[in-house]
Design an enzyme around this catalytic site. Sequence first.
Site, short mmCIF file in Angstrom:
data_model
loop_
_atom_site.label_atom_id
_atom_site.label_comp_id
_atom_site.label_asym_id
_atom_site.label_seq_id
_atom_site.Cartn_x
_atom_site.Cartn_y
_atom_site.Cartn_z
NE ARG A 1 36.35 -7.16 29.65
CZ ARG A 1 36.74 -8.43 29.58
NH1 ARG A 1 37.98 -8.77 29.91
NH2 ARG A 1 35.92 -9.37 29.19
CG ASP B 1 43.29 -9.62 31.88
OD1 ASP B 1 42.31 -9.30 31.18
OD2 ASP B 1 43.23 -10.49 32.77
CE LYS C 1 43.40 -14.03 32.61
NZ LYS C 1 42.22 -13.24 32.93
CB SER D 1 40.75 -11.04 29.16
OG SER D 1 40.78 -11.52 30.47
CG HIS E 1 42.00 -19.91 30.97
ND1 HIS E 1 42.58 -19.27 32.04
CD2 HIS E 1 40.89 -19.22 30.68
CE1 HIS E 1 41.85 -18.23 32.37
NE2 HIS E 1 40.81 -18.17 31.56
#
Length: 430
Positions: free
Chosen positions: A168, A161, A187, A183, A82
């Site tokens: 946000r 999220d 995930k 967050s 990620h």
Amino acid sequence: MKIIDIIEKKKKGEALTDTEIKFFIDGVMKGSIEDYQTSALLMAIYFRGMNLEETTLLTKYMVESGEILDLSDISDNIIDKHSTGGVGDKITLMFLPIMAAAGMYTAKLSGRGLGHTGGTIDKLEAIPNFRTDLSIEEFKEKVKTHKTAIAAQTLSLAPADGKLYALRDVTSTVDIIPLIASSVVSKKIASGANHIVLDVKYGSGAFLKTPEDAQKLSEIMVEVGKRLNRNICAVISSMNQPLGRAVGNSVEIQEVIEFLKGNMEPDLKEITFTLAKKALEKANRHEDFDYFEKLIKSGSALEKFKEIVASQNGDVRIFDDYSILPQAGIKYEVKTDVSGFVKNIDALKIAKACKNLGAGREKKSDPIDYSAGIYLNKKYAEYVNKGDTIATVYTNKEGALEEAKALIESAFEYTDKKPEEQSLIYKIIN
Ligand code: URA
């Protein structure tokens, strides 16, 4: 328990308890906490922070807010990667075929562009007919058969999220470490992989601007991941300048194919191979850069990318003919009126120019123009002569050209002395 008391507590800078964090996430999911109350708490967290224990609990309850993918019937060694978001960041699209060519399983759920940053799903959708909307069953089946698959993040994984992120985004509470950490890690945990490699960016084109903040974020994400039983590490690298030469969607897909054909930009190679090396280490395999180079030179990584594109219905003619990818009506060369070595190319300015040309969105629902983008003809430490083309702009919006040209010109800085080659990697946190 009342949400107003929790907001008040955080406003005073006190740590929230397990029960309070669970109450908050449950309330967000059930809709019993209003968006304005959630936003107030997010802002209180923004200013008062969260300690490691609170961040771990927030992550845990965000994971538990939805489904958790079970990939254990495929393998015990599933890798996920990620990036915290960048400009020209196409690393996933080179990382996955390399991992598959190395015999590893990867299961990748990705997002769309966020703020000024590009999204892997948008890039893939530049490939005609490429399907990113796989069901969980299809996704698992493809991972099993092809060793890898890539799909859009489903709403059923860590849905809390999704809700928090949307708020946000519109309340200016994105760039804060505990919220980014929960967050990202929630995930990744919900996506089912057991080995996670995080690509954490800092610099003008990233959400966090300094390496120190990126290190803090990495340390927290790695610790939270470990506390929640994942084998996780973070590679911290600079995003002060765009990665590679292409920024956009069609143009980036083209650059990925060129990379896999062996025409590797040094910065893309450094980041991709470092992440690949760390990913294999997580699975107890130790390989050097030569090994990954061989996977490219032999054509096996390219074949794997073709296999992914074909298995997800994409048009494989793109591998032989780039004109199959969406093409812009306007192609414009930005020339420089200075001579010298390129000292810096401000990633944020390039990202803004690219977005204005049509490659990004203002609002989530906005369509994007896959053909829009920028190709950097000159990069860091290269010499330019007055009159040389420094960048090529692709767009269908004639009205956006002037501003893009000004942004690109101001993004480039020059020097008389050749700048030293530098590694993009700042630190690795295990
Ligand atoms: N990427 C995410 O998934 N979440 C954030 O909060 C920031 C970047």
